[in-house]
Enzyme design. Sequence first.
Site: not given
Length: 542
Positions: A276, A209
């Site tokens: 990751e 956002d």
Amino acid sequence: MTLNDPSPTREWWRDAVIYQVYVRSFADSDGDGVGDLPGITARLPYLRDLGVDAVWLTPFYTSPQKDHGYDVADYTDVEPLFGTLADADALLTTAHDLGLRVVVDLVPNHSSSAHEWFQAALAAAPGSPERARYLFRDGRGPEGAEPPNNWVSVFGGPAWTRVEDGQWYLHLFDSSQPDFDWRNPEVGDLFEGVLRFWLDRGVDGFRVDVAHGLVKEASLRDQIVGEDELPGSGADVNGTQNTDRSMVERTLRDEPMWDQPEVHEVYRRWHRVLAEYPGDRMTVAEAWTQTPESMARFVRSDEMSQSFNFAWLVSPWSASAFAAVITDTFAALADVHADPTWVLSNHDVIRHVTRYGGGEQGLARARAATLTMLGLPGSSYLYQGEELGLEQVDVAPQFRQDPSWFRTGEVGRDGCRVPIPWSGEQAPYGFGPGADQPWLPQPDDWAGLTVAAQLEDPDSTLAFYRRALAARRELTGTRIEMLTPAEDVLAFRRDDVVVVLNCGSTPVDLAALGLPTTPLATSGPGVLSGSTLAADGAVWVR
Ligand code: NOJ
Ligand code: MG
């Protein structure tokens, strides 16, 4: 023009169709008239059958709902109105079992004023570490009674609110949404934790956002407002309904609150965090930037995966304007590893049927624009209810809830957020088990627009979306060639398929324009007769 990653092993999101669920308004499981997570989970088979690849959920975190979830009080828990963490887990598992990915909304620019950090900041003294997580400043003028600068909230009125001890805090949106100070490392650490919390639970990505807003120019200086500009901090480009201005053509304005260079460090860090995790996790920026080039900066290879392409959404109904957006988009992305996205509607703008004039013509144009969009390489975002051809609803003043309505007295965004009609002859049209109108009242003429009614009708907008999404799976080409067959006609070739949109007011003969005529998909019944393409119609032909 070609996808930047045309390899057959490219990540799923590079050419996905992602369906936006506005959580309050999709489906209600418990009869309180407000949509919720179990309601969504129960309706996921509908989305699988529609043929989308992923679902984006608007914020469902603990929130006083002043901006319907974009005011988050706890980023790692679920708002009781919507369910529990266990409900979120169940939604994720069910979606994945159905082959749907799940993207969740992240609101890093501001928290709710109910967030424990903001409550601690209010309780602490000026200059304290608690205040330093937000943007508290002394005012100007005698006794600091004037706001620290001239910025205006996107929702109207000053972007500053004064607290009891006389200091002011910045809120680019509602006063219940204080902006974080992203120059404070504690804020970055909080959000890395939030990302990991949801990644660990299995989400496939984040819609970010106000991605262009996190970092403000450090001086917090006044915005320089040109004579012909509205005073404001970007009300024309952010969350409001002014969709008639072309972002591409308008002059650049001074915006010390948006699109600062340091914001990109945030997304580099997030990129490293996502990398990751296994399985192509992604991010998509909600960044109302001023140019395609600044949009492209958010999607450099070490930053976000995607950025919403609002230039497509704000384009007027014009073949040359649509063509310019396509060309400019590919040109801007040519130097980065990203691929384009396309979107016509979301929970902040007037539904595209209505934008294109409403009624039969608005619907014809909306379906044609959608078919054209779905023919483009890259990722397309759909907003719940557009597959039903819903129009913007004129919500009566006493029911309006958008904070911008309360701050400005302008209509606001409620009209695109009215709950979905699923079945039946009257409100709540199967939205939930309750007997009453849902949180925003539904119109009394929606019986013909319910999912159940449209599933019975092969000419319905829902049937059209299902056919188009199925046919889209045959469009595997990763490059397009723009054709300019006639002034009011947009056309491009993608492998052996040509996508044609007639923006003119008279039919055109595809054969006479040297285009193929065998349809793979059309935007409506009677749109293609023989080789004649109706006005306001679109086809995929080969
Ligand atoms: C953009 C969101 O899409 C909108 O709904 C919200 O009001 C503002 N950001 C503030 O979070
Ligand atoms: Mg409910």
